[in-house]
Write a protein that holds these residues in place. Structure first.
Motif, PDB file in Angstrom:
ATOM      1  N   TYR A  56      -5.510  -9.167  -5.300  1.00  0.00           N
ATOM      2  CA  TYR A  56      -5.047  -8.151  -4.802  1.00  0.00           C
ATOM      3  C   TYR A  56      -3.589  -7.485  -5.013  1.00  0.00           C
ATOM      4  O   TYR A  56      -3.516  -8.874  -4.962  1.00  0.00           O
ATOM      5  CB  TYR A  56      -5.827  -7.658  -3.810  1.00  0.00           C
ATOM      6  N   CYS A  69      -2.465  -1.355  -1.220  1.00  0.00           N
ATOM      7  CA  CYS A  69      -3.235  -1.931  -1.467  1.00  0.00           C
ATOM      8  C   CYS A  69      -4.527  -1.732  -2.573  1.00  0.00           C
ATOM      9  O   CYS A  69      -5.563  -0.871  -2.232  1.00  0.00           O
ATOM     10  CB  CYS A  69      -4.193  -3.315  -0.246  1.00  0.00           C
ATOM     11  N   CYS A  77      -8.359  -0.995  -2.847  1.00  0.00           N
ATOM     12  CA  CYS A  77      -8.968  -1.238  -1.824  1.00  0.00           C
ATOM     13  C   CYS A  77      -9.933  -1.118  -0.550  1.00  0.00           C
ATOM     14  O   CYS A  77      -9.364   0.054  -0.196  1.00  0.00           O
ATOM     15  CB  CYS A  77      -7.413  -2.650  -1.040  1.00  0.00           C
ATOM     16  N   CYS A  85      -5.012  -3.311   5.152  1.00  0.00           N
ATOM     17  CA  CYS A  85      -6.284  -4.641   5.156  1.00  0.00           C
ATOM     18  C   CYS A  85      -5.870  -6.150   5.633  1.00  0.00           C
ATOM     19  O   CYS A  85      -5.091  -6.393   5.387  1.00  0.00           O
ATOM     20  CB  CYS A  85      -6.471  -4.630   3.812  1.00  0.00           C
ATOM     21  N   HIS A  87      -5.585  -8.317   3.216  1.00  0.00           N
ATOM     22  CA  HIS A  87      -4.484  -8.725   2.345  1.00  0.00           C
ATOM     23  C   HIS A  87      -3.218  -8.546   2.563  1.00  0.00           C
ATOM     24  O   HIS A  87      -2.836  -9.024   2.044  1.00  0.00           O
ATOM     25  CB  HIS A  87      -4.780  -8.163   0.709  1.00  0.00           C
TER      26      HIS A  87
HETATM   27 ZN   LIG Z   1      -5.910  -5.271   0.655  1.00  0.00          ZN
END
Ligand SMILES: [Zn+2]
Lengths: 167, 466
Positions: A56, A69, A77, A85, A87
Motif C-alpha cells: 500500500y 491510501c 484501500c 486506515c 496502513h
Molecule cells: Zn490503507
C-alpha cells in the motif's frame, strides 16, 4: 560543538564538513519498508498483512493533513472509513521512530500535546493522491541496494562526515 | 604530534588565507540569493573574485565571466569559469594550510606526477544535464530552491550512478540534492550552510565538465608490501557510505614507508545506519578482518593512484601479524612519506593527515591541551558504526587521529584511542566493529531493529525484477 544548535549560524555559514540532514534512527523495516518526508508529504510504502506481493502507498499532506491510501496500482484501500486506515497508522508510527516526533510534527505542521499520538492530532480528510510517484520513488530507493560497491576512492565524500555515535 | 609541533601549527593562519577566504565568501553569498538577483552590492562579488586572477592567464576569461553574469547573461561557460576561480582560490588556501601542517609535523610530501591520460567517457548528455541543473541552481540561489528544482536532478543522478567512471559525480549530486530537498523550502531556513553548498556546487560543476572524470582509474604504479592500518575514516550520506582506511605501507622492495589510503564505497539508503553499514562492504572480507582484528596485511600488486590512494583488491591481500595502530604510529609517522594531492582534490576539506598525539589534558569542552596549545577535537563526528564515543575520547591517554581544517580552525578527528577500560589500557578504534559489533548492548539493539540490509535486498530482488 553541535551543528544544529541555535547558535550555530557562524558554524553553518563557514564550515564545509556538516551533516545537514540529521541521521535517522534504525527501525524494523519489514512492515513499512519505506518512509520519507518529501514533496510536502509524509509518504511511504506499507506491506500488506495478508499478501506478500502487495503493498500500500500511504501519504499525509503537510498543512492540510489530508490523507490517502491505495495499492500501488491505485486501487483505493478498503480500510479508509472516514478515518486513517491501519496502513496510515503504521506509516506515522514508523515515521516517528525513524525521524523522531519533532521532525515529523514540524514537517506536517501539527501540534502534538505531550503524550498524545501524532495521528490523533491530524485534522484532515481523505483526498485521493497519485500513488505511482511514491511507488516509483520506493523502487528507486531499492535500486540503491543493487548498485555494486566500488574501491575507487570518492574524494567528494570528505564533505559528508559520518556521525551518530550514540551508544 | 609534539607540543612544539602543535604550537607551530596554531601560530596564526598562513599569509593571504584571510583575503582569499573573504573573496570566496563574497561569491558564496551571491549564490545564496541567486545570480539572477544580484543587488548592486553583491554584483561586485564575482568581479572581486575575478580580480584576484587579473595577473594570471585566466584573468581575462574570469573578468569577462564576472561582467556577463552581473549583466544577467549567465551561461554555463561563464559559471564554469567562476567555479574554476573559486576552486583555484580554495586550492591556494589548501596548499598553504597543508604546507603549514607538513612544516609543523616535519612531514615529507611526495611531488605530484600526472597519471597517464585515458579515454574520455561518452556520457556527454548526462554531464550536460548535470551542468544545466547546476546553472539553474546558481541562477535561482539557495533561497529560491523548491521541490521541483531539486527533483529535476533525480533522473540525472540515476543515470550517472550506473556509469562507473561517473560515480563520483553521482554520489556528490545525490548527497547535495538530498540536503536541498530536506531543507525545502530553503527560503524559510534559519541558517544556511553557505560555504558548504558553494563547495558542493563548485566541485559538481567541475566534475561535470567533459573529460574531467576518467572512465577508469589511472594508476601511477602498483605497490606490494606490508600494510599497517592506522584507522578508518567513515563518510556517509543518505545513499552512500565510504570506509576510508588510513595506513602505512612498508614497500616490499624496502623503500621509504608511505602513507596511503584505501577505500570501499557502497550505495545505501538512509535507513541503513550504525554497525549495519559494515554489511555493505562484506565482499572485502580480508580488509574487514584486518580492521576488526587489528592485524597487518600483506598486499601484492595493488594499483596506486596519484593521490596516494591504493585501489583495494581483497584477493590480492592476506592477513598478517597483529598490528596495533599506536605501535604503527610510534614507529612510522615521524619518517613517513606523505602522498601528493592531485590538482582537482586541492580543497581544505580533503586535508586529513594522520597523527599520533599523547600526553594531553582534556579540557572542559573535550579539546586536547598539549603543553598549553589547545587542539579542538571533533567528537561530534565519531561514526555510529564503531565503538568510539566522546566519553572514551575524553578519558583517553593517547589518540591516533586525522588533523583537519574547517571553518577557520584546525581540528583533530579521532580514529583510535588508548583508554582505560576496567582498569586495563586498551586500544579502541573506529573499525573495531567491521565484522559486527562486540558490545552486547549494541548487539541487542541491532537484533531489535532487525537486518535492514537483508530486508531491503529481499524487497529489491522481488520488486525490481517483476
Ligand atoms: Zn490503507
Amino acid at each position: 560543538m553541535n551543528d544544529r544548535s541555535p547558535d550555530g549560524e557562524a558554524v553553518w555559514a563557514h564550515r564545509s564538513r556538516l551533516r545537514v540532514i540529521p541521521p535517522v534512527q534504525p527501525r524494523k523495516l519489514a512492515k513499512v519498508p519505506f518512509v520519507e518526508l518529501a514533496d510536502g508529504r509524509l509518504q511511504g510504502v506499507v506491506s500488506s498483512g495478508s499478501d506478500i506481493s502487495r503493498v500500500y502507498v500511504s501519504s499525509i499532506a503537510a498543512g492540510t493533513h489530508n490523507y490517502n491510501c491505495s495499492t500501488n496500482n491505485n486501487r483505493p484501500c478498503g480500510g479508509l472509513y472516514g478515518s486513517p486506515c491501519k496502513h496510515l497508522q503504521a506509516l506515522t508510527a514508523e515515521a516517528v521512530l525513524q525521524y523522531g516526533l519533532d521532525r515529523v510534527a514540524t514537517y506536517l505542521r501539527v501540534e502534538v500535546p505531550e503524550g498524545a499520538d501524532l495521528i490523533a492530532c491530524l485534522s484532515g480528510g481523505h483526498e485521493p493522491a497519485p500513488a505511482a510517484m511514491v511507488f516509483s520513488r520506493f523502487l528507486r530507493h531499492l535500486a540503491y541496494l543493487e548498485v555494486p560497491a566500488t574501491t575507487v576512492p570518492i574524494p567528494e565524500m570528505h564533505w559528508f562526515p559520518s556521525e551518530g555515535a550514540v551508544h | 604530534m609534539l607540543a612544539v609541533q602543535l604550537a607551530g601549527l596554531l601560530d596564526g593562519d598562513p599569509e593571504g588565507t584571510g583575503e582569499a577566504l573573504a573573496l570566496v565568501d563574497g561569491f558564496d553569498d551571491a549564490l545564496v540569493h541567486g545570480l539572477a538577483r544580484l543587488s548592486e552590492e553583491r554584483a561586485e562579488a564575482p568581479a572581486a573574485l575575478a580580480g584576484a586572477f587579473s595577473a594570471t592567464p585566466i584573468g581575462d576569461r574570469l573578468a569577462e565571466a564576472a561582467a556577463k553574469v552581473a549583466s544577467g547573461s549567465i551561461t554555463e561557460e561563464h559559471l564554469t569559469a567562476l567555479a574554476g576561480g573559486r576552486a583555484a582560490l580554495f586550492g591556494a588556501v589548501h596548499d598553504a594550510l597543508l604546507a603549514d601542517l607538513d612544516a609543523a609535523l616535519g612531514r615529507e610530501r611526495a611531488p605530484w606526477y600526472p597519471a597517464p591520460r585515458s579515454e574520455q567517457d561518452t556520457a556527454a548528455n548526462l554531464l550536460g544535464g548535470a551542468r544545466s541543473w547546476l546553472r539553474e541552481l546558481a541562477i535561482t540561489g539557495w533561497r529560491g530552491v523548491d521541490h521541483d528544482l531539486v527533483s529535476a536532478v533525480d533522473q540525472i543522478t540515476e543515470g550517472l550512478t550506473v556509469v562507473p567512471g561517473l560515480r563520483r559525480l553521482a554520489v556528490l549530486l545525490d548527497g547535495f540534492a538530498a540536503e536541498l530537498r530536506a531543507s525545502c523550502p530553503v527560503g524559510t531556513m534559519e541558517h544556511l550552510p553557505v560555504r558548504r553548498w558553494a563547495d558542493l556546487w563548485t566541485r559538481a560543476l567541475l566534475l561535470a565538465q567533459d573529460g574531467v572524470l576518467p572512465g577508469e582509474p589511472r594508476p601511477v604504479a602498483t605497490v606490494s608490501g606490508r600494510l599497517l592500518i592506522l584507522g578508518v575514516d567513515v563518510h556517509e550520506h543518505g545513499t552512500a557510505v565510504q570506509f576510508q582506511v588510513h595506513a602505512v605501507l612498508e614497500p616490499a622492495d624496502g623503500g621509504q614507508a608511505r602513507l596511503v589510503r584505501t577505500s570501499v564505497t557502497a550505495a545505501k539508503v538512509d535507513t541503513i545506519v550504525g554497525p549495519a553499514l559494515w554489511k555493505l562492504a562484506h565482499d572485502h572480507k580480508v580488509l574487514l578482518a584486518a580492521l576488526a582484528g587489528h592485524l597487518s596485511l600483506e598486499v601484492t600488486d595493488l594499483p596506486l593512484l596519484d593521490g596516494g590512494d591504493v585501489i583495494w583488491h581483497d584477493d590480492r591481500a592476506s592477513l598478517g601479524k597483529p598490528a596495533d595502530p599506536f605501535t604503527t604510529a610510534r614507529l612510522h609517522l615521524a619518517g613517513v612519506l606523505a602522498p601528493a594531492v592531485p590538482p582537482l582534490e586541492r580543497v581544505p576539506v580533503r586535508i586529513a593527515e594522520p597523527v599520533l598525539i599523547e600526553g594531553y589534558e582534556v579540557t572542559g569542552d573535550g579539546s586536547f591541551d598539549l603543553g598549553g596549545s589547545v587542539l579542538a577535537v571533533d567528537t561530534a563526528r565519531l561514526p555510529g558504526c564503531g565503538p568510539l564515543t566522546p566519553k572514551l575520547v575524553a578519558g583517553s591517554s593517547a589518540c591516533v587521529g586525522l588533523v583537519r581544517w574547517d571553518g577557520g580552525c584546525w581540528l583533530l578527528q579521532p580514529l583510535a584511542v588508548q583508554a582505560k577500560v576496567k582498569r586495563e589500557t586498551v586500544a579502541v578504534g573506529t573499525g573495531d566493529w567491521a565484522q559486527g559489533p562486540t558490545d552486547p548492548k549494541v548487539v541487542k539493539a541491532e537484533a531489535r531493529s532487525g537486518d535492514a540490509v537483508a530486508v531491503l535486498r529481499e524487497r529489491a530482488g522481488r520488486l525490481l525484477r517483476q
